[in-house]
Scaffold this active site. Structure first.
Site, mmCIF file in Angstrom:
data_model
loop_
_atom_site.group_PDB
_atom_site.id
_atom_site.type_symbol
_atom_site.label_atom_id
_atom_site.label_comp_id
_atom_site.label_asym_id
_atom_site.label_seq_id
_atom_site.Cartn_x
_atom_site.Cartn_y
_atom_site.Cartn_z
ATOM 1 N N ASP A 68 41.315 36.743 62.179
ATOM 2 C CA ASP A 68 40.457 35.667 62.670
ATOM 3 C C ASP A 68 41.206 34.347 62.884
ATOM 4 O OD1 ASP A 68 40.858 35.374 59.938
ATOM 5 O OD2 ASP A 68 38.780 35.771 59.406
ATOM 6 N N ASN A 137 30.065 35.369 50.065
ATOM 7 C CA ASN A 137 28.814 35.904 50.626
ATOM 8 C C ASN A 137 28.995 37.325 51.161
ATOM 9 O OD1 ASN A 137 30.295 35.548 52.947
ATOM 10 N ND2 ASN A 137 28.976 33.971 53.848
ATOM 11 N N HIS A 139 31.432 38.270 53.285
ATOM 12 C CA HIS A 139 32.041 38.404 54.616
ATOM 13 C C HIS A 139 33.418 39.056 54.523
ATOM 14 C CE1 HIS A 139 33.876 34.039 54.493
ATOM 15 N NE2 HIS A 139 34.795 34.899 54.156
ATOM 16 N N GLU A 144 30.078 37.300 59.117
ATOM 17 C CA GLU A 144 29.167 36.705 58.144
ATOM 18 C C GLU A 144 27.912 37.577 57.987
ATOM 19 O OE1 GLU A 144 30.314 34.342 56.422
ATOM 20 O OE2 GLU A 144 30.560 32.451 57.481
HETATM 21 C C1 F6R Z 1 40.789 35.278 56.203
HETATM 22 C C2 F6R Z 1 39.496 35.944 56.192
HETATM 23 C C3 F6R Z 1 38.459 35.689 55.137
HETATM 24 C C4 F6R Z 1 39.027 35.567 53.729
HETATM 25 C C5 F6R Z 1 37.917 35.319 52.707
HETATM 26 C C6 F6R Z 1 38.471 35.129 51.305
HETATM 27 O O1 F6R Z 1 41.558 35.687 57.307
HETATM 28 O O2 F6R Z 1 39.239 36.691 57.084
HETATM 29 O O3 F6R Z 1 37.513 36.735 55.177
HETATM 30 O O4 F6R Z 1 39.728 36.746 53.409
HETATM 31 O O5 F6R Z 1 37.199 34.187 53.084
HETATM 32 O O6 F6R Z 1 39.267 33.982 51.279
HETATM 33 P P1 F6R Z 1 40.145 33.610 50.012
HETATM 34 O O7 F6R Z 1 41.239 34.619 49.911
HETATM 35 O O8 F6R Z 1 40.695 32.231 50.322
HETATM 36 O O9 F6R Z 1 39.232 33.634 48.835
#
Ligand code: F6R
Length: 243
Positions: A68, A137, A139, A144
């Site tokens: 992403d 959440n 995701h 989301e």
């Molecule tokens: C990042 C991504 C997100 C993160 C998720 C957890 O490329 O796609 O889904 O993996 O938000 O983020 P952290 O590792 O910062 O807790």
């Protein structure tokens, strides 16, 4: 099938995560990697750099696709995911930058750019190993919770709690982009193998829900239960509610 690996130190976490990638590259130097940003994989990337510097692995023939990117952030913006990947991994290994792909956050037509990303993924065939973190959440990527999920790369409006969680990287929550482009659930689930990584007590509840609760689009990570080959790498705190 979900294989849970619970480790007891950051060092072990990084070794196991990097070990999985390294093993793949050693057996298949042309492997296609799906990569994630965020805090969780940073140590794994450092460990991969170390393995590369020791001459144990090479990325010279590898291609990568990131999950992403924020809409509106240029590749050199300090918080863009392209810059993150360059600084945390790509600049320190022998990957050909032309073989690294991150969705284009500044495309004049993001919908068209999303289609193009899907086309490149389709052309590549199948991601051999997809790295994932998980949002509080549920995701994965920036897919989301919603009534419906998209299979392919698309533009998504970020939830308030996701923007709040990521505000730690910006001066304030108002600076966190409102939209992102993300690989879809279909592309993620198409990967040959998935490595889902989570650290810290704040991820314990959502991991339990995602891995043992019902399949629901309201918890996108729950769809990982349908995948035949997922490794769940957790520390003691994140894995506290998993047996
Ligand atoms: C990042 C991504 C997100 C993160 C998720 C957890 O490329 O796609 O889904 O993996 O938000 O983020 P952290 O590792 O910062 O807790």
């Amino acid at each position: 099938m979900l294989n849970i690996v619970k480790v007891s130190s950051d060092e072990q976490f990084n070794e196991v995560g990097a070990g999985l990638v390294a093993g793949l590259l050693q057996s298949n130097p042309r492997a296609i990697l799906g990569l994630a940003t965020g805090s969780t994989p940073v140590g794994v990337y450092s460990q991969l750099i170390e393995l590369f510097q020791k001459g144990l692995i090479s990325f010279a023939q590898t291609r990568s696709f990131n999950l992403d990117e924020y809409i509106g952030l240029a590749p050199d913006h300090p918080e863009s995911y392209r810059r993150f990947m360059n600084e945390k991994l790509f600049n320190h290994i022998d990957i050909d930058m032309r073989n690294t792909h991150v969705p284009d956050g500044t495309a004049a037509d993001p919908e068209q750019a999303a289609l193009e990303y899907t086309r490149m993924l389709d052309e590549a065939g199948q991601i051999d190993l997809q790295l994932l973190g998980i949002g509080h959440n549920g995701h994965i990527g920036f897919n989301e919770p919603a009534d419906e999920l998209q299979a392919h790369t698309h533009v998504v409006e970020l939830k308030k709690d996701t923007r709040a969680a990521n505000a730690r990287f910006f001066n304030s929550v108002d600076e966190v982009p409102t939209h992102a482009m993300t690989m879809g659930i279909g592309s993620i689930l198409k990967s040959r193998q998935i490595l889902l990584m989570a650290k810290g007590a704040s991820k314990a509840d959502i991991l339990k829900r995602a891995l043992t609760g019902p399949l629901t689009t309201q918890c996108p990570a729950s769809l990982l239960q349908t995948h035949p080959n997922v490794v769940i790498l957790v520390d003691q705190a994140a894995g506290g509610r998993l047996s």
